[in-house]
Design an enzyme around this catalytic site. Structure first.
Site, PDB file in Angstrom:
ATOM      1  N   CYS A   2       0.952  -1.189  -0.180  1.00  0.00           N
ATOM      2  CA  CYS A   2       0.178  -0.026   0.063  1.00  0.00           C
ATOM      3  C   CYS A   2       0.947   1.324  -0.118  1.00  0.00           C
ATOM      4  O   CYS A   2       2.209   1.133  -0.230  1.00  0.00           O
ATOM      5  CB  CYS A   2      -0.764  -0.033   1.365  1.00  0.00           C
ATOM      6  SG  CYS A   2       0.138   0.144   2.586  1.00  0.00           S
ATOM      7  N   ASP A 100      -1.877  -9.539   7.866  1.00  0.00           N
ATOM      8  CA  ASP A 100      -0.505  -9.657   8.310  1.00  0.00           C
ATOM      9  C   ASP A 100      -0.529  -8.251   8.998  1.00  0.00           C
ATOM     10  O   ASP A 100       0.189  -8.293  10.049  1.00  0.00           O
ATOM     11  CB  ASP A 100       0.283  -9.790   7.219  1.00  0.00           C
ATOM     12  CG  ASP A 100       0.112  -8.750   6.081  1.00  0.00           C
ATOM     13  OD1 ASP A 100      -0.954  -8.246   5.927  1.00  0.00           O
ATOM     14  OD2 ASP A 100       1.200  -8.939   5.410  1.00  0.00           O
ATOM     15  N   LEU A 267       8.863 -11.459 -12.762  1.00  0.00           N
ATOM     16  CA  LEU A 267       9.527 -10.814 -13.824  1.00  0.00           C
ATOM     17  C   LEU A 267      10.738 -11.564 -14.237  1.00  0.00           C
ATOM     18  O   LEU A 267      11.673 -11.620 -13.573  1.00  0.00           O
ATOM     19  CB  LEU A 267       9.738  -9.406 -13.387  1.00  0.00           C
ATOM     20  CG  LEU A 267       8.614  -8.554 -12.737  1.00  0.00           C
ATOM     21  CD1 LEU A 267       9.115  -7.132 -12.116  1.00  0.00           C
ATOM     22  CD2 LEU A 267       7.455  -8.437 -13.599  1.00  0.00           C
ATOM     23  N   ILE A 294      10.278  -7.702 -20.980  1.00  0.00           N
ATOM     24  CA  ILE A 294      10.017  -6.847 -21.831  1.00  0.00           C
ATOM     25  C   ILE A 294      11.373  -6.460 -22.917  1.00  0.00           C
ATOM     26  O   ILE A 294      12.374  -6.819 -22.716  1.00  0.00           O
ATOM     27  CB  ILE A 294       9.843  -5.494 -20.774  1.00  0.00           C
ATOM     28  CG1 ILE A 294       9.470  -4.081 -21.752  1.00  0.00           C
ATOM     29  CG2 ILE A 294      11.184  -5.271 -20.230  1.00  0.00           C
ATOM     30  CD1 ILE A 294       8.938  -3.154 -20.867  1.00  0.00           C
ATOM     31  N   SER A 370      10.703 -11.108  -8.171  1.00  0.00           N
ATOM     32  CA  SER A 370      11.848 -10.503  -9.058  1.00  0.00           C
ATOM     33  C   SER A 370      13.186 -10.658  -8.389  1.00  0.00           C
ATOM     34  O   SER A 370      13.376 -10.763  -7.372  1.00  0.00           O
ATOM     35  CB  SER A 370      11.365  -8.702  -9.238  1.00  0.00           C
ATOM     36  OG  SER A 370      12.451  -8.225 -10.140  1.00  0.00           O
ATOM     37  N   GLY A 371      14.146 -10.436  -9.454  1.00  0.00           N
ATOM     38  CA  GLY A 371      15.348 -11.053  -9.222  1.00  0.00           C
ATOM     39  C   GLY A 371      16.523 -10.195  -8.749  1.00  0.00           C
ATOM     40  O   GLY A 371      17.645 -10.428  -8.648  1.00  0.00           O
TER      41      GLY A 371
END
EC number: 6.3.5.4
Length: 594
Positions: A2, A100, A267, A294, A370-371
């Site tokens: 958020c 959570d 991703l 992408i 993601s990495g």
């Protein structure tokens, strides 16, 4: 996940709920699924929600627990919240939601500020105590989730998930911090906490808890550090032992980040790191995994995509793969949105790539892994090998030569006299960090510096800003703190092996195709920013020659003219465009400050 914000006053006045409402409005993109506000005299909180865990209204924020006398706003995700909930229920706590956020509230009541040591996840949260007037602010260990502060001592403290949200509230000193400017121009836009480019805004450092009392006095402490030293318990470990332990830790990290009430994708850049995440998820039994890559048009002889590699992984593991191709005109048009989404100015050319990727991905999914972080944690960059076996002072010089965009002497020819500094704060910062206790070798010291500082305020911030600008939650398993602690203890020679990231490559050979591992190291390619021409160059030229730029007077006019005369003639040691550095900062200031 958020956007959060709020105000605390110390001068007897009531918190300005109108200012908080303006901050909430600025955070709408981060939380498209809901909005909430709460105030109680001198404290007011605001929140925008992206619903990922407990999609019901019971998980809405600000979350008030009248029984405990606590109110919280929270940004992030706690991956072990179910285990912590069960533990707290064993202590007699009753829960009204499945979120959570409530686990943090109850955990704070039970453990106090030490609740942070129980949390596995990414988080920034603020908790107000009704009965004492105390407010507690905290940020996760690796700084994955941001928390910006605008403070007038003795009067008030405002906080928000983004710097522009604080600006929207008003009454912020927007003058330029000369030390932060020096850092920005030295480290391709990295400005370490607590500074930002603006004098009137600071950020809570990673792994930090700040306690603010009702009278405005405050204390803060760092609650976590990774130790970059070898331990006796690992003295007899072989390379295979380290590989097995790190593989298991990475598996746990990836598994933890599947916690969600909605689907989780990946991703997929086609590099080792994101490919390994996909491979591990496949081995965990994930089928039909959504993956996204992408690519851009080639410009100036620079390739704009790595689909050849991402396709290999997608085919091997049978993912639901999405290729996203972007034209140069579309890229130039997206720059404005990307700059608007930046909490701080960021020059890395893949910022706009993440912005465009996040826009497309968010149309079909809300959570991805993601990495980011693997290069800093496992020694994937070219400046680490030259540090092996050298003393600290030599290491500082070697690191600076490879990593700094310019040295202090060159800085005098870049910034105007009003921002010129007699001493070199950037080199002094690196020296102090690398010489601090807790790092056994120069390589260890550099990995610690990059993981605690450069990573936080470059790739991690980039991913948070660009993904959340489209209501997309990005999770980074390589920054799982258990994994980072284990990697920090791993002997540097194992990380430096095989051209860098040796341990990860060895693990990868067990899981993913070798052609992805043995390929040349790549980056998110965005050719039209590394090679300035056309519309992008026009934007930079207009920004640097504008009346606003002249009035601000950051840079020496002759230096700006020299760069504009040869837009691609001056590159940094890391192949960044020096003109883009100047232009991006001015574009960001004109967007957010005026």
């Amino acid at each position: 996940m958020c956007g959060l914000c709020g105000e605390i006053t110390f001068d007897g006045s009531t918190a300005d709920t109108t200012a908080v409402a303006r901050m909430v409005e600025a955070l709408v993109p981060r939380g498209p699924d809901g909005q909430g506000s709460w105030s109680n005299g001198r404290v007011a909180f605001g929140h925008r929600r992206l619903s990922v865990i407990d999609l019901s209204t019971c998980g809405s924020q600000p979350m008030v627990d009248n029984e405990l006398g606590l109110t919280a706003v929270f940004n992030g995700c706690i991956y072990d919240y179910q285990e912590l909930r069960a533990e707290l229920e064993g202590h007699g706590y009753r829960f009204f939601s499945h979120s959570d956020t409530e686990v943090i509230l109850k955990g704070y009541h039970h453990w106090g500020t030490d609740v942070v040591s129980h949390l596995h996840g990414m988080f920034a949260f603020v908790i107000a105590e009704r009965d004492t007037g105390r407010v507690v602010l905290a940020r996760d260990r690796l700084g994955i989730k941001p928390l910006y502060l605008a403070e007038e001592p003795g009067k008030r403290l405002r906080f928000a998930s983004t710097l522009p949200a604080l600006l929207r509230a008003g009454d912020v000193d927007t003058s330029i911090d000369p030390v932060a400017l020096h850092h920005y121009l030295s480290w391709h836009a990295v400005v370490p906490a607590p500074r930002t480019i603006l004098n009137g805004v600071r950020k809570l450092p990673p792994a930090t808890v700040r306690i603010v009392e009702a009278d405005g006095t405050s204390t803060e402490h760092r609650y976590w550090n990774a130790t970059y030293e070898r331990r006796a318990e690992h003295a007899n470990w072989s390379a295979r032992d380290w590989e097995d332990a790190i593989e298991e830790a990475l598996r746990v990290a990836v598994r933890r980040r599947l916690v969600s009430d909605i689907p989780v994708g990946v991703l997929l850049s086609g590099g080792l790191d994101s490919s390994l995440i996909v491979g591990l998820l496949a081995q965990e039994g994930q089928t039909g995994l959504a993956t996204y890559s992408i690519g851009f048009e080639s410009v100036g002889g620079h390739e704009g995509d790595e689909f050849a590699y991402s396709d290999v992984i997608a085919e091997r593991f049978g993912t639901d793969h999405h290729r996203i191709r972007v034209g140069s005109d579309e890229l130039a048009g997206a720059l404005g949105h990307a700059i608007g989404a930046m909490a701080e100015p960021m020059v890395s050319h893949d910022v706009v790539a993440f912005d465009l990727l996040s826009e497309r991905v968010s149309q079909t999914i809300k959570v991805v892994q993601s990495g980011q972080g693997a290069d800093e944690v496992f020694a994937g960059y070219h400046w680490y090998p030259p540090l092996a076996g050298v003393g600290r002072e030599e290491a500082v010089r070697t690191y600076a030569k490879a990593f700094f965009d310019r040295d202090h002497a060159q800085m005098r020819g870049v910034v105007s006299d009003r921002y010129a500094l007699a001493e070199d704060p950037s080199l002094a910062f690196v020296r102090a960090h690398m010489e601090a206790a807790g790092a056994e070798t120069a390589v260890d010291a550099a990995l610690r510096l990059d993981s605690e500082i450069m990573l936080v305020d470059d790739p991690v911030k980039r991913v948070d800003n660009m993904s959340m600008a489209w209501g997309l939650e990005a999770r980074v398993p390589f920054l799982d703190h258990d994994l980072v602690e284990l990697a920090a203890m791993c002997p540097p020679e194992l990380k430096l092996a095989d051209g860098g990231k040796g341990v990860l490559k060895a693990i990868g050979r067990r899981i993913i195709p070798p052609e992805v591992i043995d390929r040349p190291k790549g980056y998110f390619p965005v050719p039209s920013i590394t090679h300035l021409e056309g519309k992008v160059l026009g934007l930079v030229r207009d920004a640097l020659t504008s009346e606003s730029a002249r009035d601000r007077g950051l840079f020496r006019p002759e230096y700006a003219r020299e760069l504009l005369a040869d837009p691609n003639g001056e590159l940094t040691p890391l192949r960044g465009n020096k003109l883009w550095q100047l232009g991006l900062l001015e574009l960001w200031l004109q967007t957010h400050v005026g």
